[in-house]
Scaffold this active site. Structure first.
Site, PDB file in Angstrom:
ATOM      1  N   ASP A 256      -0.859  -5.249 -19.801  1.00  0.00           N
ATOM      2  CA  ASP A 256      -0.932  -3.790 -19.754  1.00  0.00           C
ATOM      3  C   ASP A 256      -2.090  -3.619 -18.841  1.00  0.00           C
ATOM      4  O   ASP A 256      -3.030  -3.472 -19.052  1.00  0.00           O
ATOM      5  CB  ASP A 256      -1.016  -3.584 -21.082  1.00  0.00           C
ATOM      6  CG  ASP A 256      -1.110  -2.021 -21.391  1.00  0.00           C
ATOM      7  OD1 ASP A 256      -1.021  -1.067 -20.445  1.00  0.00           O
ATOM      8  OD2 ASP A 256      -1.279  -1.586 -22.533  1.00  0.00           O
TER       9      ASP A 256
ATOM     10  N   GLU B 103       0.822   0.114  -2.539  1.00  0.00           N
ATOM     11  CA  GLU B 103      -0.105   0.617  -1.481  1.00  0.00           C
ATOM     12  C   GLU B 103      -0.519  -0.372  -0.164  1.00  0.00           C
ATOM     13  O   GLU B 103      -0.510  -1.506  -0.529  1.00  0.00           O
ATOM     14  CB  GLU B 103      -1.459   0.920  -2.161  1.00  0.00           C
ATOM     15  CG  GLU B 103      -2.456   1.806  -1.094  1.00  0.00           C
ATOM     16  CD  GLU B 103      -3.907   2.222  -1.811  1.00  0.00           C
ATOM     17  OE1 GLU B 103      -4.648   2.120  -1.141  1.00  0.00           O
ATOM     18  OE2 GLU B 103      -3.561   2.372  -3.191  1.00  0.00           O
TER      19      GLU B 103
ATOM     20  N   LYS C  85     -11.938   2.608  -7.731  1.00  0.00           N
ATOM     21  CA  LYS C  85     -10.604   2.968  -7.744  1.00  0.00           C
ATOM     22  C   LYS C  85     -10.246   1.569  -6.835  1.00  0.00           C
ATOM     23  O   LYS C  85      -9.173   0.831  -6.935  1.00  0.00           O
ATOM     24  CB  LYS C  85     -10.083   4.275  -7.219  1.00  0.00           C
ATOM     25  CG  LYS C  85      -8.440   4.303  -6.976  1.00  0.00           C
ATOM     26  CD  LYS C  85      -7.991   4.030  -5.615  1.00  0.00           C
ATOM     27  CE  LYS C  85      -6.502   4.241  -5.726  1.00  0.00           C
ATOM     28  NZ  LYS C  85      -5.885   3.764  -4.356  1.00  0.00           N
TER      29      LYS C  85
ATOM     30  N   HIS D 289      -5.313   0.343   7.486  1.00  0.00           N
ATOM     31  CA  HIS D 289      -4.228   0.845   6.837  1.00  0.00           C
ATOM     32  C   HIS D 289      -3.133   1.215   7.930  1.00  0.00           C
ATOM     33  O   HIS D 289      -1.951   1.567   7.801  1.00  0.00           O
ATOM     34  CB  HIS D 289      -4.618   2.156   6.334  1.00  0.00           C
ATOM     35  CG  HIS D 289      -5.210   2.010   4.969  1.00  0.00           C
ATOM     36  ND1 HIS D 289      -4.581   2.058   3.614  1.00  0.00           N
ATOM     37  CD2 HIS D 289      -6.420   2.012   4.666  1.00  0.00           C
ATOM     38  CE1 HIS D 289      -5.400   1.950   2.936  1.00  0.00           C
ATOM     39  NE2 HIS D 289      -6.487   1.935   3.148  1.00  0.00           N
TER      40      HIS D 289
END
Length: 442
Positions: A295, A92, A279, A393
């Site tokens: 993990d 991302e 998130k 972004h």
């Protein structure tokens, strides 16, 4: 003097890392070597970081090919007085840039301070069809020492290193008629797994005590398995930022502080916002966990479960105003990562990440990871309450569109720069711009 000693005894020479994001790949590697973070051997081994077919074929079933993610470095992290360059594996855009930018501001304010709990993992044996719960619970309590001994006898090597089963707890889960579920008696085994995440250690111990638990309770074991809800392995990071470091464009430091706190409050009370808030935190955390060979699925599952421990899904971080007006941020979540075992010991990129970060223990790795999560959250909230999230972004998104349109080499940057000035920044525009550039170069 070897690399480990240098990292412990000398400060990082950050002058070589100036404008790191503007350097090309070779220049970045040379800068990390000049800054005494990596050695010249790491430069020679870069091509060897890829998984061989033989190794990958022995890691998973039905191996076909290797699916790669970019591995980058987040800079500026000052954690408990030590400087780190942090490896992050993620696709991302803007995540690494945001983490580095947030860490830079927080470093100017003294960096992150962390608290890491004792690294205790939890295993569960679920028992059903218990004839007498009172007797079963009494037997388990009376034979606790014997149960712990059987668990430790099942994995003597961890005991020899100073770890092993340390405690036992019993939970009764009532039948739920509406959900048509029976009652369960669940035994929790607490285990110190030292430097390992400990899944195999715990599962071996649980299998070593299951038959004995059935004998003591008169019940039948449904399953014996570790829990990824590691509530006894918590990591916390705190930072305190003066308002003069928070100014952004037309916003004063006080305004940014207050708006950021309000954004945190919204994420605390609104699950719809909290999911996206968390998130963003996990963008940073998962990327470091993945790069370290741990993990990330287990960490992510445990973190989101912990966000609901109050009975409602809430934000994992809290931002508030200090008595002197500073902004205080805190992040707490379960982080049962390991520094040895599993992919950490065999994946060449995980070994490279360990050298890059220079951590010496699982607790130190936890401290860095939770700090990355807080830095990521700070940057995201600061952007959201000031200029908006899209501006950061835009650069990387423009380059991604340029590549998708077929651009390569110098054309990527040319298309990206024109895209950022275009009314519509989409694939169709990127293709049109690329065609214009190629036509002019003919």
């Amino acid at each position: 003097m070897d690399k480990k000693k240098r990292k412990e005894n000398t400060a990082m020479d950050k002058t070589h890392l100036d404008k790191f994001y503007k350097k090309n790949h070779a220049e970045r590697m040379k800068a990390l070597i000049a800054a005494d973070i990596l050695t010249s051997d790491d430069l020679l081994l870069t091509d060897a970081l890829h998984l061989t077919d033989e190794l990958a074929d022995n890691m998973i079933e039905n191996h076909l090919a290797n699916y790669e993610l970019p591995l980058g470095a987040a800079l500026n992290f000052l954690v408990d007085g030590k400087e780190y360059v942090v490896p992050m594996a993620i696709e991302e855009p803007s995540v690494i840039a945001a983490a580095s930018a947030g860490a830079k501001i927080i470093a100017q304010a003294g960096g992150f301070k962390t608290t890491i709990s004792d690294r205790t993992m939890i295993g569960q044996v679920a028992l059903k069809d218990i004839p007498d719960l009172t007797v079963a619970k009494s037997n388990l309590v009376q034979h606790k020492k014997a149960i712990l001994k059987k668990a430790n006898d099942a994995h003597p090597s961890i005991v020899a290193r100073g770890g092993g089963a340390t405690d036992l707890f019993v939970r009764f889960i009532e039948a739920d008629n509406e959900a048509a579920t029976p009652e369960f008696l669940v035994v929790h085994l607490h285990v110190s797994t030292l430097e390992a995440m400990g899944a195999n250690i715990i599962n071996t111990m649980l299998e070593g005590i299951t038959a004995y638990l059935e004998e003591l309770t008169g019940g039948t074991a449904l399953m014996s398995i570790l829990s990824n809800y590691a509530t006894e392995c918590l990591a916390s990071a705190v930072c305190q930022i003066p308002v003069d470091l928070l100014k952004k464009n037309d916003y004063t430091g006080e305004e940014v502080r207050d708006r950021l706190i309000e954004a945190s409050q919204l994420a605390y009370v609104d699950p719809y916002r909290a999911v996206t808030h968390n998130k963003g935190i996990m963008n940073g955390i998962d990327a470091v966990v993945l790069a370290s060979g741990n993990d990330w699925r287990a960490i992510s599952a445990g973190a989101h479960a912990y966000a609901s421990h109050s009975g409602q899904y809430r934000s994992l971080s809290v931002w508030k105003k200090a008595d002197n007006g500073d902004l205080i941020g805190q992040l707490t979540l379960p982080l049962p990562v390991g520094s040895v075992g599993g992919s950490i010991s065999i994946h060449p990129a995980a070994q490279f990440s360990k050298r890059l970060m220079g951590y010496q223990s699982a607790k130190e790795l936890e401290a860095v990871i939770v700090s990355v999560g807080l830095a990521q959250n700070f940057s995201a909230l600061k952007a959201l309450v000031t200029e908006g999230i899209q501006k950061g972004h835009m650069g990387l998104q423009a380059r991604s569109l340029a590549i998708s349109a077929g651009a390569s080499g110098n054309a990527i940057e040319k298309v990206a720069e024109q895209l950022k000035q275009s009314k519509n920044m989409n694939l169709a525009t990127a293709k049109a711009l690329l065609q214009e550039i190629l036509t002019l170069e003919e």
